[in-house]
Design a protein around this motif. Structure first.
Motif, mmCIF file in Angstrom:
data_model
loop_
_atom_site.group_PDB
_atom_site.id
_atom_site.type_symbol
_atom_site.label_atom_id
_atom_site.label_comp_id
_atom_site.label_asym_id
_atom_site.label_seq_id
_atom_site.Cartn_x
_atom_site.Cartn_y
_atom_site.Cartn_z
ATOM 1 N N GLN A 189 1.954 1.699 -3.536
ATOM 2 C CA GLN A 189 0.847 2.247 -4.288
ATOM 3 C C GLN A 189 0.661 3.818 -3.749
ATOM 4 O O GLN A 189 -0.087 4.597 -4.910
ATOM 5 C CB GLN A 189 -0.499 1.503 -3.917
ATOM 6 N N GLN A 190 0.670 4.274 -2.676
ATOM 7 C CA GLN A 190 0.084 5.548 -2.340
ATOM 8 C C GLN A 190 1.186 6.445 -2.322
ATOM 9 O O GLN A 190 1.220 7.804 -1.710
ATOM 10 C CB GLN A 190 -0.426 5.547 -0.720
ATOM 11 N N GLY A 191 2.185 6.495 -3.276
ATOM 12 C CA GLY A 191 2.967 7.291 -3.394
ATOM 13 C C GLY A 191 4.644 7.158 -3.117
ATOM 14 O O GLY A 191 5.639 7.934 -3.484
ATOM 15 N N ASN B 155 0.772 -1.260 0.018
ATOM 16 C CA ASN B 155 0.098 0.178 0.052
ATOM 17 C C ASN B 155 0.875 1.359 0.006
ATOM 18 O O ASN B 155 0.565 2.219 -0.774
ATOM 19 C CB ASN B 155 -0.929 0.183 1.084
ATOM 20 N N HIS B 156 1.764 1.089 0.902
ATOM 21 C CA HIS B 156 2.894 2.274 0.937
ATOM 22 C C HIS B 156 3.612 2.614 -0.762
ATOM 23 O O HIS B 156 3.413 3.864 -1.108
ATOM 24 C CB HIS B 156 4.127 2.094 1.723
#
Length: 443
Positions: free
Chosen positions: A36-38, A33-34
């Motif tokens: 994916q989120q930038g 997720n990290h």
């Protein structure tokens, strides 16, 4: 003596393994997720070392590709699965002193490297609190009782061939507050479980063991003497005698730590009187305390001789426990010490990847950590076919794996896998459940 119900303890028990699996995979999901989120931490997706985990032997999951399906499905990358007992979270849980220490250790775990090739930790991600929350009940020891109503603590289960092979520090230190004597098991032989107990767990917990019991079986000694598995039930004194060389090395290893040792002969129904007498007489000639142990057949009564022998040895022999290496030694020297003094090998060969890792680990300040050898349990060497007491061999370290939260560096040798595969005929073929919900075929 046994703890019951066996089927529950060996299946799901209190859910500790599920909690560890969940925490391990929650961390994996948070890493992806990290990305994916930038990717604020500038993680190099090619250098993510944290794997997912499952409590099954599933070789198809050793290497996988995740994140396929377009931008909304995540960042595509290579990944893999370890078996849950090989997860660093299992080691962290088993070496933590308390809940606060558990959280600290979790925060130190290295999950990846950034584009500058520096380590990225759970603390950098800021998720150690969430992982601790998932483990808040699993960190508590599980109190059970034997069929003779004596207390036993069952907590944690890192395999000794791929992890450090000891139950939790919390369980052991809790037991020490409640009883005059505490017996704890370390997986496999003196070359694996005992070495890791004495170098890793004892240091982490501040434990000074009083003595070591080496459990020997006629069957195992005959196998080390060259007998194939299908013939182990047949009497074979010459092969048994050849197998004594393996037992002798395990005894010498424990003695090199300065600890008193007792051999417990775990009697099987197929053992003949002549075989048992031959082993007992050999121990007596070697001046090694020995006791015939018949707990499988007689329960606690079958272990009284062993208990009395152990107490006498602890009263009589001086305990001069000392580790074989200092934490200040280099990683390379620690590995070489274990190979030469514990395995009886000549030398250690490091792959080009392992050599580069040694340089990096020195730079990161990890050289003062203990070493956890991932090695075959079938041989003193890294070659499972070399039975007995092999000599004139070297051990190859193909790769290192940092377990900074646990407080050790894993050295991967031979063909040892952190995700095992199932055999041609899995035990599952014999398992079932009856109409009343009772397990069948687990043992």
């Amino acid at each position: 003596s046994q703890v019951l119900p066996m089927e529950d303890i060996n299946l799901h028990f209190t859910g500790d393994l599920h909690a560890i699996t969940t925490a391990n995979n929650a961390l994996a999901a948070l890493i992806d997720n990290h990305l994916q989120q930038g990717n604020e931490l500038n993680i190099d997706q090619r250098r993510i070392v944290w794997k997912r985990a499952v409590d099954l032997n599933d070789r198809a999951l050793r290497k996988v590709i995740i994140g396929l399906g377009g931008p909304l499905q995540g960042v595509p990358r290579e990944d893999g699965f370890d078996i849950t007992v090989a997860s660093e979270i299992m080691a962290v849980l088993c070496l933590a002193a308390d809940l606060k220490n558990l959280k600290l250790r979790l925060s130190r775990m290295v999950v990846a490297y950034n584009y500058d090739k520096n380590p990225v930790t759970v603390g950098d991600l800021g998720v150690e609190g969430a992982l601790t929350l998932l483990l808040k009940d699993a960190v508590k020891p599980n109190l059970v009782q034997t069929i003779e109503h004596t207390p036993a603590l069952i907590h944690g289960g890192p395999f000794a061939n791929i992890a450090h092979g000891c139950n939790s520090v919390i369980a052991t230190t809790t037991a020490a507050k409640l009883a005059d004597y505490v017996i704890t098991e370390a997986g496999f032989g003196a070359d694996l479980g005992a070495e890791k107990f004495l170098h890793i767990k004892s240091r982490s917990a501040g434990i000074k063991p009083e003595a070591v019991v080496i459990v020997a079986t006629i069957r195992a000694l005959k196998m080390h003497g060259g007998v194939v598995k299908s013939e182990l039930a047949n009497e074979n004194i010459p092969s048994l005698t050849l197998g004594f060389a393996n037992l002798k090395k395990h005894i010498e290893t424990i003695q090199s730590f300065g600890l008193p040792v007792v051999v417990a002969v775990n009697k099987f129904i197929t053992d003949t009187k002549q075989e048992v007498d031959t082993l007992l007489e050999w121990c007596q000639r070697e001046n090694v305390p020995v006791a015939l142990t018949e707990v499988w057949e007689k329960g606690g009564a079958g272990g009284i001789e062993l208990a009395n022998t152990l107490l006498a040895v602890m009263d009589k022999e001086e305990n001069q426990f000392r580790p074989l290496y200092d934490l200040s030694d280099s990683i390379e020297k620690k590995v070489r010490t274990i190979v030469q003094k514990v395995y009886g090998g000549n030398e250690v060969e490091f792959s080009s990847k392992a050599k580069k890792q040694l340089i990096d680990f020195e730079k990161f300040g990890w050289s003062n950590l203990a070493v956890c050898m991932a090695k075959s349990q079938y041989s003193l060497s890294d070659d499972p076919s070399k039975l007995g007491r092999p000599s004139d061999f070297s051990v190859t370290v193909r790769e290192f794996k940092p377990s900074i939260g646990a407080g050790f560096i894993v050295a991967l040798t031979g063909d040892v896998m952190t995700m095992p595969g199932l055999p041609k005929k899995p035990a599952a073929l014999n398992m079932d459940v009856d109409e009343n919900g009772n397990a069948i075929g687990l043992f």
